[in-house]
Motif scaffolding. Structure first.
Motif, mmCIF file in Angstrom:
data_model
loop_
_atom_site.group_PDB
_atom_site.id
_atom_site.type_symbol
_atom_site.label_atom_id
_atom_site.label_comp_id
_atom_site.label_asym_id
_atom_site.label_seq_id
_atom_site.Cartn_x
_atom_site.Cartn_y
_atom_site.Cartn_z
ATOM 1 N N ALA A 178 0.837 -1.208 0.000
ATOM 2 C CA ALA A 178 0.000 0.000 0.000
ATOM 3 C C ALA A 178 0.867 1.252 0.000
ATOM 4 C CB ALA A 178 -0.922 -0.008 1.216
ATOM 5 N N ARG A 179 1.890 1.255 0.840
ATOM 6 C CA ARG A 179 2.700 2.466 0.951
ATOM 7 C C ARG A 179 3.529 2.721 -0.299
ATOM 8 N NH1 ARG A 179 5.125 1.461 6.835
ATOM 9 N NH2 ARG A 179 4.985 -0.666 6.025
ATOM 10 N N VAL A 180 3.972 1.624 -0.949
ATOM 11 C CA VAL A 180 4.738 1.780 -2.184
ATOM 12 C C VAL A 180 3.835 2.264 -3.322
ATOM 13 C CG1 VAL A 180 6.015 0.506 -3.950
ATOM 14 C CG2 VAL A 180 6.502 0.109 -1.515
ATOM 15 N N MET A 181 2.701 1.585 -3.491
ATOM 16 C CA MET A 181 1.801 1.940 -4.602
ATOM 17 C C MET A 181 1.349 3.393 -4.503
ATOM 18 S SD MET A 181 1.502 -0.768 -6.504
ATOM 19 C CE MET A 181 -0.022 -0.752 -7.415
ATOM 20 N N ALA A 182 1.121 3.847 -3.275
ATOM 21 C CA ALA A 182 0.625 5.210 -3.070
ATOM 22 C C ALA A 182 1.645 6.253 -3.521
ATOM 23 C CB ALA A 182 0.254 5.421 -1.609
ATOM 24 N N ARG A 183 2.892 5.843 -3.675
ATOM 25 C CA ARG A 183 3.912 6.789 -4.172
ATOM 26 C C ARG A 183 3.931 6.863 -5.696
ATOM 27 N NH1 ARG A 183 8.628 7.487 0.066
ATOM 28 N NH2 ARG A 183 7.417 7.068 1.953
ATOM 29 N N TYR A 184 3.232 5.935 -6.358
ATOM 30 C CA TYR A 184 3.230 5.916 -7.823
ATOM 31 C C TYR A 184 1.923 6.414 -8.432
ATOM 32 C CZ TYR A 184 6.991 2.433 -7.072
ATOM 33 O OH TYR A 184 8.110 1.773 -6.674
ATOM 34 N N VAL A 185 0.826 6.151 -7.754
ATOM 35 C CA VAL A 185 -0.484 6.355 -8.396
ATOM 36 C C VAL A 185 -1.397 7.205 -7.506
ATOM 37 C CG1 VAL A 185 -0.312 4.191 -9.703
ATOM 38 C CG2 VAL A 185 -1.487 4.196 -7.480
ATOM 39 N N ASP A 186 -2.536 7.603 -8.077
ATOM 40 C CA ASP A 186 -3.461 8.499 -7.379
ATOM 41 C C ASP A 186 -4.621 7.770 -6.716
ATOM 42 O OD1 ASP A 186 -2.325 11.213 -8.122
ATOM 43 O OD2 ASP A 186 -2.495 10.268 -10.083
ATOM 44 N N ALA A 187 -4.813 6.489 -7.033
ATOM 45 C CA ALA A 187 -5.842 5.684 -6.365
ATOM 46 C C ALA A 187 -5.588 4.210 -6.669
ATOM 47 C CB ALA A 187 -7.250 6.067 -6.837
ATOM 48 N N LEU A 188 -6.070 3.357 -5.773
ATOM 49 C CA LEU A 188 -5.980 1.905 -5.970
ATOM 50 C C LEU A 188 -7.392 1.351 -6.065
ATOM 51 C CD1 LEU A 188 -3.401 1.024 -3.138
ATOM 52 C CD2 LEU A 188 -2.942 1.190 -5.589
ATOM 53 N N VAL A 189 -7.662 0.600 -7.115
ATOM 54 C CA VAL A 189 -8.966 -0.046 -7.292
ATOM 55 C C VAL A 189 -8.723 -1.543 -7.100
ATOM 56 C CG1 VAL A 189 -10.891 -0.449 -8.859
ATOM 57 C CG2 VAL A 189 -9.685 1.749 -8.899
ATOM 58 N N VAL A 190 -9.397 -2.125 -6.097
ATOM 59 C CA VAL A 190 -9.007 -3.470 -5.663
ATOM 60 C C VAL A 190 -10.205 -4.415 -5.707
ATOM 61 C CG1 VAL A 190 -7.944 -4.815 -3.802
ATOM 62 C CG2 VAL A 190 -7.324 -2.405 -4.120
ATOM 63 N N ARG A 191 -10.045 -5.560 -6.363
ATOM 64 C CA ARG A 191 -11.036 -6.651 -6.305
ATOM 65 C C ARG A 191 -10.342 -7.857 -5.688
ATOM 66 N NH1 ARG A 191 -15.350 -8.926 -10.684
ATOM 67 N NH2 ARG A 191 -16.308 -6.971 -10.018
#
Ligand code: CP
Ligand code: NVA
Length: 323
Positions: free
Chosen positions: A109-122
């Motif tokens: 979560a912390r890594v992805m948040a540095r690359y993108v503006d939102a996470l869409v998760v299924r």
């Protein structure tokens, strides 16, 4: 000391994060005005798109989609929504990620948040989206878990409003399994304040705690019945879904027998109002939860629902990323 507030109202355990991050994990976390605003915006975007207007309000923004279960509609409609508003999408299944080799969700979560503006998760467990949200500095959007399917139910509510113009005075029915879709309908009813009638076979009722909490929250009755005919009688809106959800494939045969009386066919539909809407989030299993003639018939709005997913996803992404 600054605290990040999560949608659930939980405190970040580290109490050192600066940002207020909004997430969409469950409809119960939202208030009525927000749900209405999301739906109204989606209806406006749809109307404007029909007139050729294209809003590029997410230009330069990127989302990542992390999907552990199959998807046609949700995946493509989120991608189309994001590209349509000028943004970009990175899709990943967890099978391709380091999660398979034991990397903790909180690191992901912390890594992805540095690359993108939102996470869409299924994914399977609701606790997975909650854990990601706890550690992500960008919005986490629940694109279906075993417990909820909030974005779908928002597009379904949008479809009802589009066709009926109001929720007031409607008899809205859930027929079949007390599953993730049923849970999000229950929470939508409790937040938006409309009555809901469910009919489920014994042993396949919605989660008792979700139902009880929704009843406490709601000013309108949420009624659980056994008899499908009683539920459908004079209904304005009937929702159906598969009898065995993703992850329950080994129960398929048993469920086919148990749910037989809950099939939405012409005979059962005849008990509803003449202008009743039939909703199905799709994919449909014709000859199981719904017959081909009903799904293809004049009452069915299943394909409008599918389209509306893209409009509601635009509205959700715009709200969570830009505000
Ligand atoms: N209704 C829905 O969520 O469809 P998909 O599984 O194809 O995304
Ligand atoms: N209840 C279904 C919904 C599919 C969109 C499932 O979880 O498989």
């Amino acid at each position: 000391m600054e605290v990040r507030f999560l949608s659930s109202g939980e405190r970040d355990p580290s109490e050192r994060v600066l940002i207020m991050t909004k997430h969409l994990l469950a409809l119960k976390d939202c208030d009525r005005s927000l749900l209405r605003a999301l739906v109204d915006r989606a209806l406006a975007l749809k109307r404007e798109a029909a007139g050729g207007v294209r809003h590029k309000t997410l230009a330069g923004r990127t989302i990542s989609m992390l999907f552990d279960k199959p998807s046609t509609r949700t995946r493509v409609s989120f991608e189309a929504a994001m590209y349509g508003m000028g943004g970009q999408v990175i899709h990943m299944s967890s099978r391709e990620s380091q999660l398979t080799r034991g990397e903790p969700l909180k690191d992901m979560a912390r890594v992805m948040a540095r690359y993108v503006d939102a996470l869409v998760v299924r994914t399977y467990g609701q606790e997975v989206v909650e854990e990601l949200a706890r550690y992500s500095d960008v919005p986490v959007i629940n694109a279906l878990t075993d417990l909820y399917h909030p974005c779908q139910v928002l597009s379904d509510v949008m479809t009802v409003l589009e066709k009926k113009e109001t929720l007031d005075g409607l008899k809205i029915v859930w027929l079949g399994d007390g599953n993730n879709m049923a849970h999000s309908w229950i929470e939508a009813a409790s937040v938006l304040g409309f009555p809901l009638t469910l009919a489920c076979p014994e042993g396949y009722e919605p989660d008792a705690a979700i139902l009880e909490a929704a009843r406490q929250r709601s000013e309108q009755p949420i009624t659980l019945l056994r008899d499908p005919v009683e539920a459908v009688r004079e209904a304005d809106v009937i929702n159906v879904d598969v009898w065995a959800s993703m992850g329950q494939e080994d129960e398929q045969e048993q469920r086919l027998r148990i749910f037989q009386a809950y099939q939405l066919n012409a005979g059962l539909l005849a008990h509803a109002r003449k202008d009743a809407l039939v909703l199905h989030c799709l994919p449909a299993h014709r000859g199981e939860e719904i017959t081909d003639d009903v799904l293809e018939g004049e009452h069915s709005v299943a394909f409008d629902q599918a389209e509306n997913k893209m409009h509601i996803h635009k509205s959700i992404l715009e709200y969570l990323i830009n505000s």
